[in-house]
Write an enzyme that holds these catalytic residues in place. Structure first.
Site, PDB file in Angstrom:
ATOM      1  N   GLU A  94       0.789  -1.282  -0.053  1.00  0.00           N
ATOM      2  CA  GLU A  94      -0.012  -0.053  -0.024  1.00  0.00           C
ATOM      3  C   GLU A  94       0.869   1.235  -0.127  1.00  0.00           C
ATOM      4  O   GLU A  94       0.254   2.452  -0.134  1.00  0.00           O
ATOM      5  CB  GLU A  94      -0.899  -0.040   1.198  1.00  0.00           C
ATOM      6  CG  GLU A  94      -0.263  -0.127   2.449  1.00  0.00           C
ATOM      7  CD  GLU A  94      -1.347  -0.149   3.569  1.00  0.00           C
ATOM      8  OE1 GLU A  94      -1.153   0.539   4.714  1.00  0.00           O
ATOM      9  OE2 GLU A  94      -2.176  -0.996   3.633  1.00  0.00           O
ATOM     10  N   HIS A 103       3.871   1.706  -1.835  1.00  0.00           N
ATOM     11  CA  HIS A 103       4.491   2.089  -3.140  1.00  0.00           C
ATOM     12  C   HIS A 103       3.703   1.337  -4.319  1.00  0.00           C
ATOM     13  O   HIS A 103       3.752   1.691  -5.493  1.00  0.00           O
ATOM     14  CB  HIS A 103       5.744   1.562  -3.537  1.00  0.00           C
ATOM     15  CG  HIS A 103       6.584   2.263  -2.238  1.00  0.00           C
ATOM     16  ND1 HIS A 103       7.007   1.513  -1.066  1.00  0.00           N
ATOM     17  CD2 HIS A 103       7.232   3.271  -1.919  1.00  0.00           C
ATOM     18  CE1 HIS A 103       7.666   2.290  -0.219  1.00  0.00           C
ATOM     19  NE2 HIS A 103       7.968   3.390  -0.610  1.00  0.00           N
ATOM     20  N   HIS A 137       9.540  -8.386  -1.197  1.00  0.00           N
ATOM     21  CA  HIS A 137       9.016  -7.160  -1.622  1.00  0.00           C
ATOM     22  C   HIS A 137       9.607  -6.132  -2.746  1.00  0.00           C
ATOM     23  O   HIS A 137      10.896  -6.223  -2.488  1.00  0.00           O
ATOM     24  CB  HIS A 137       8.670  -6.282  -0.393  1.00  0.00           C
ATOM     25  CG  HIS A 137       7.736  -6.708   0.744  1.00  0.00           C
ATOM     26  ND1 HIS A 137       6.609  -6.124   0.889  1.00  0.00           N
ATOM     27  CD2 HIS A 137       8.069  -7.934   1.510  1.00  0.00           C
ATOM     28  CE1 HIS A 137       5.927  -6.994   2.006  1.00  0.00           C
ATOM     29  NE2 HIS A 137       6.658  -8.132   2.214  1.00  0.00           N
ATOM     30  N   CYS A 194       9.169  -3.265  -3.433  1.00  0.00           N
ATOM     31  CA  CYS A 194       9.649  -2.060  -3.142  1.00  0.00           C
ATOM     32  C   CYS A 194      10.929  -1.869  -2.533  1.00  0.00           C
ATOM     33  O   CYS A 194      11.549  -0.852  -2.434  1.00  0.00           O
ATOM     34  CB  CYS A 194       8.457  -1.431  -2.105  1.00  0.00           C
ATOM     35  SG  CYS A 194       8.210  -2.477  -0.616  1.00  0.00           S
TER      36      CYS A 194
END
Length: 179
Positions: A72, A74, A140, A142
């Site tokens: 939520e 990036h 992840h 990100c």
């Protein structure tokens, strides 16, 4: 969403009218709708009555449920697997429903910590189990594609409810089955 993706293409310096990008806004909008389809689902719809009476009171474990989500912060993917266990208390849940519950929450903008809790709380709510244990492990994008750019980091989160939290032997059995 199509207009928003057209704006994004322009903002990064691209021409959304060039041949390779003409249909990209529509394709990206469809992909985003699919990747966030969990918002259009409810727990009742996903379970669809697939609860069955059972006198089994031993651990039920489903390992290695693939999951794909978007962070939520990036809106970049995180990918991994969930391991879900529960101790039935009069009812068992249809096997595929556990994976569908994982998918429903994963297909929302999410952080892994909350995803793990949502899965555990839902399994507990639906089954009335004596305990629920959930472990999620994911990589992840990100963290891999931007920021610190670390390729081998694996995040693990857990949520233990009922007997999994209060009984060390139950927790140990669950965690040993994951090895």
């Amino acid at each position: 969403m199509k207009d928003a993706f057209t704006s994004i293409l322009r903002a990064v310096g691209e021409n959304p009218d060039r041949e390779g990008l003409r249909d990209t806004p529509e394709r990206a909008a469809k992909a985003m709708s699919y990747l966030t389809k969990g918002y259009g689902q409810t727990l009742d719809e996903v379970v669809n009555g697939a609860l069955f009476d059972s006198d089994n009171s031993e651990m039920v474990l489903v390992k290695d449920i693939e999951l794909y989500s978007l962070c939520e912060h990036h809106m970049l993917p995180f990918v991994g697997k969930a391991h879900v266990a529960y101790i039935p208390s009069g009812r068992v849940l249809g096997l595929s429903k556990i994976a569908r519950i994982v998918d429903m929450y994963a297909r929302r903008l999410q952080i892994q910590e909350n995803l793990t809790k949502q899965i555990a709380d839902s399994i507990m709510e639906v089954t009335g189990a004596a305990g629920v244990g959930v472990v999620v492990e994911a990589q992840h994008m990100c963290m891999m594609m931007r920021g610190v750019e670390k390729q081998n980091g694996l995040m693990k989160t857990s949520m233990m409810l009922g007997l999994f939290r209060n009984n060390p032997a139950t927790r140990t059995e669950f965690l040993s089955l994951l090895r």
